[in-house]
Design a protein around this motif. Sequence first.
Motif, PDB file in Angstrom:
ATOM      1  N   LEU A  42      45.494   8.287  -5.887  1.00 57.10           N
ATOM      2  CA  LEU A  42      46.476   9.421  -5.913  1.00 57.10           C
ATOM      3  C   LEU A  42      46.303  10.337  -6.971  1.00 57.10           C
ATOM      4  N   THR A  43      46.573  11.681  -6.432  1.00 57.43           N
ATOM      5  CA  THR A  43      46.464  13.003  -7.496  1.00 57.43           C
ATOM      6  C   THR A  43      47.776  13.466  -7.373  1.00 57.43           C
ATOM      7  N   CYS A  44      48.473  13.780  -8.871  1.00 53.64           N
ATOM      8  CA  CYS A  44      49.564  14.628  -8.830  1.00 53.64           C
ATOM      9  C   CYS A  44      49.146  15.851  -9.646  1.00 53.64           C
ATOM     10  N   THR A  45      49.896  16.989  -9.217  1.00 53.37           N
ATOM     11  CA  THR A  45      49.556  18.330  -9.936  1.00 53.37           C
ATOM     12  C   THR A  45      50.847  18.912 -10.125  1.00 53.37           C
ATOM     13  N   THR A  46      51.081  18.993 -11.108  1.00 53.86           N
ATOM     14  CA  THR A  46      52.414  19.534 -11.896  1.00 53.86           C
ATOM     15  C   THR A  46      52.263  21.065 -12.333  1.00 53.86           C
ATOM     16  N   THR A  47      53.148  21.914 -12.471  1.00 56.74           N
ATOM     17  CA  THR A  47      53.118  23.298 -13.089  1.00 56.74           C
ATOM     18  C   THR A  47      53.853  23.603 -14.099  1.00 56.74           C
ATOM     19  N   THR A  48      54.552  22.189 -14.840  1.00 58.50           N
ATOM     20  CA  THR A  48      55.486  22.375 -15.999  1.00 58.50           C
ATOM     21  C   THR A  48      54.958  22.163 -17.147  1.00 58.50           C
ATOM     22  N   GLY A  49      53.704  21.699 -17.375  1.00 60.53           N
ATOM     23  CA  GLY A  49      53.379  21.528 -18.642  1.00 60.53           C
ATOM     24  C   GLY A  49      53.351  20.012 -19.078  1.00 60.53           C
ATOM     25  N   SER A  50      54.079  19.310 -17.976  1.00 61.16           N
ATOM     26  CA  SER A  50      54.151  17.954 -18.210  1.00 61.16           C
ATOM     27  C   SER A  50      54.145  17.055 -16.850  1.00 61.16           C
ATOM     28  N   THR A  51      53.952  15.885 -16.859  1.00 56.37           N
ATOM     29  CA  THR A  51      53.820  14.866 -15.614  1.00 56.37           C
ATOM     30  C   THR A  51      54.736  13.614 -15.868  1.00 56.37           C
ATOM     31  N   PHE A  52      55.403  13.359 -14.893  1.00 54.88           N
ATOM     32  CA  PHE A  52      56.043  11.886 -15.071  1.00 54.88           C
ATOM     33  C   PHE A  52      55.905  11.322 -13.815  1.00 54.88           C
ATOM     34  N   TRP A  53      55.424   9.819 -13.752  1.00 48.83           N
ATOM     35  CA  TRP A  53      55.167   9.044 -12.423  1.00 48.83           C
ATOM     36  C   TRP A  53      56.262   8.044 -12.525  1.00 48.83           C
ATOM     37  N   ARG A  54      56.552   7.661 -11.256  1.00 45.03           N
ATOM     38  CA  ARG A  54      57.494   6.530 -10.914  1.00 45.03           C
ATOM     39  C   ARG A  54      56.557   5.655 -10.100  1.00 45.03           C
ATOM     40  N   ILE A  55      56.554   4.276 -10.608  1.00 48.56           N
ATOM     41  CA  ILE A  55      55.570   3.245  -9.770  1.00 48.56           C
ATOM     42  C   ILE A  55      56.395   2.048  -9.524  1.00 48.56           C
ATOM     43  N   PRO A  56      55.854   1.480  -8.376  1.00 49.88           N
ATOM     44  CA  PRO A  56      56.510   0.399  -7.848  1.00 49.88           C
ATOM     45  C   PRO A  56      56.345  -0.803  -8.911  1.00 49.88           C
ATOM     46  N   GLY A  57      57.511  -1.677  -8.705  1.00 42.53           N
ATOM     47  CA  GLY A  57      57.495  -2.666  -9.824  1.00 42.53           C
ATOM     48  C   GLY A  57      57.968  -2.441 -11.140  1.00 42.53           C
ATOM     49  N   GLN A  58      58.333  -1.059 -11.453  1.00 41.49           N
ATOM     50  CA  GLN A  58      58.685  -0.358 -12.663  1.00 41.49           C
ATOM     51  C   GLN A  58      60.205  -0.198 -12.580  1.00 41.49           C
ATOM     52  N   SER A  59      60.829  -0.004 -13.972  1.00 39.01           N
ATOM     53  CA  SER A  59      62.335   0.213 -13.686  1.00 39.01           C
ATOM     54  C   SER A  59      62.517   1.941 -13.300  1.00 39.01           C
ATOM     55  N   ASN A  60      63.586   2.180 -12.995  1.00 42.76           N
ATOM     56  CA  ASN A  60      64.034   3.703 -12.459  1.00 42.76           C
ATOM     57  C   ASN A  60      63.379   4.746 -13.541  1.00 42.76           C
ATOM     58  N   GLU A  61      63.005   4.223 -14.713  1.00 42.75           N
ATOM     59  CA  GLU A  61      62.695   5.197 -15.800  1.00 42.75           C
ATOM     60  C   GLU A  61      61.386   5.771 -15.447  1.00 42.75           C
ATOM     61  N   ALA A  62      61.305   7.069 -15.630  1.00 37.28           N
ATOM     62  CA  ALA A  62      59.830   7.750 -15.198  1.00 37.28           C
ATOM     63  C   ALA A  62      59.002   7.658 -16.381  1.00 37.28           C
ATOM     64  N   GLU A  63      57.649   7.423 -16.026  1.00 35.20           N
ATOM     65  CA  GLU A  63      56.347   7.048 -17.023  1.00 35.20           C
ATOM     66  C   GLU A  63      55.910   8.572 -17.365  1.00 35.20           C
ATOM     67  N   PRO A  64      55.811   9.064 -18.398  1.00 38.94           N
ATOM     68  CA  PRO A  64      55.369  10.217 -18.983  1.00 38.94           C
ATOM     69  C   PRO A  64      53.718   9.984 -18.858  1.00 38.94           C
ATOM     70  N   VAL A  65      52.920  11.048 -18.694  1.00 39.66           N
ATOM     71  CA  VAL A  65      51.588  10.798 -18.538  1.00 39.66           C
ATOM     72  C   VAL A  65      50.806  11.600 -19.585  1.00 39.66           C
ATOM     73  N   SER A  66      50.141  11.399 -20.609  1.00 38.85           N
ATOM     74  CA  SER A  66      49.429  12.257 -21.458  1.00 38.85           C
ATOM     75  C   SER A  66      48.082  11.890 -21.613  1.00 38.85           C
ATOM     76  N   GLY A  67      47.783  10.594 -21.335  1.00 42.26           N
ATOM     77  CA  GLY A  67      46.398  10.067 -21.422  1.00 42.26           C
ATOM     78  C   GLY A  67      46.460   8.790 -20.688  1.00 42.26           C
ATOM     79  N   PRO A  68      45.429   7.889 -20.838  1.00 43.38           N
ATOM     80  CA  PRO A  68      45.083   6.981 -19.839  1.00 43.38           C
ATOM     81  C   PRO A  68      45.820   5.899 -20.188  1.00 43.38           C
ATOM     82  N   LYS A  69      46.506   5.092 -19.360  1.00 42.16           N
ATOM     83  CA  LYS A  69      47.413   3.977 -19.504  1.00 42.16           C
ATOM     84  C   LYS A  69      47.293   3.187 -18.232  1.00 42.16           C
ATOM     85  N   VAL A  70      47.940   2.075 -18.024  1.00 41.51           N
ATOM     86  CA  VAL A  70      48.112   1.126 -17.030  1.00 41.51           C
ATOM     87  C   VAL A  70      49.355   0.493 -16.714  1.00 41.51           C
TER      88      VAL A  70
END
Length: 243
Positions: A42-70
Motif C-alpha cells: 500500500l502506498t500513501c501520499t500526503t501533502t502536509t509534511g507528515s504521515t500517520f497510519w491506522r493499522i488493523p489490530g492496533q489501537s485507535n491511536e494513529a501511527e506516525p511514520v518518519s522511518g522504517p518500523k513494523v
Amino acid sequence: MATPCVLWCLVLVDLILLSSGAELVQTSPSYTPLCPGDRLVLTCTTTTGSTFWRIPGQSNEAEPVSGPKVVEGLMLNVTSINGSTITTTGIYQSINVSLNGSEVACAGASIIAVYATVTITIADPPVAVTDININPIDDSSILITWLYQQNIIQCIVNYTVMINDSNVSSQYSSIGNNITLTSLIVGTNYSFIIIPIDTIGREGPPSSLIQYIWNVPAPVVNISWYQVSSDSVTIWWNNTEVC
C-alpha cells in the motif's frame, strides 16, 4: 472584527483541509480480491509534511511514520520526500486471511484527520471447476480440460485430478486447466474428479463425477478391392465389432 466563533470555525476548516491531504492506494498486486499469502503493498501520499497510519489490530491511536518500523505485521517506511509531499509504504509480506475485511488508513495529520482508506479483500476458498471436456488423443490417451472462475483464477496453484477404474485409483496434479492421461485400457469404465487447490492449500469442492468408457474403433478385416478403371479402385471391408 471577526468573532471568536468565526475564527475558530476558520481554524477548524483549515485543519480539516490540511489533514485530508492524503491518498492511499494498493500498488501491488494489481488485482483484487487478494490471494491468501500475497505480498500486499500500500502506498500513501500526503501533502502536509507528515504521515500517520491506522493499522488493523492496533489501537485507535494513529501511527506516525518518519522511518522504517513494523506495526502489527505491517512494514512501514518513507520512500520519498519532496517538500511537504511525503510518500510512505505499508507492506504485508504475506497477507493472512484473518485480515479479510480490515481497513488500513493514512492521513496527513493525527488530529481532526480525514483518513484515506483501503479495505483488504481476500478471496474465498476455491469453487468447483466447470465445463469439463474429454478429448481422445490416440488409442490409449485422452486430454481433459476444464474452466475456473476467472476473477480469482490467480489464487489457484494446482488441481488434483483423481481417476478410478474397477481396480485402481490414481491421483495426478496439474498446474493448468488441463491434463493428459495415458496408458488407458480399451473397454474400461473410468471416472474422473477434479479438485482446485489455492495458495494456502484450501481445497475447493470436487467437480461432478465424470464417467467415461474408453472405447476406440477396432481394426477392419477382410479388405478387398476391385479396379474400376485405370485410375480408380473400389475398396470394401468388414468391421470386427458392431458399435
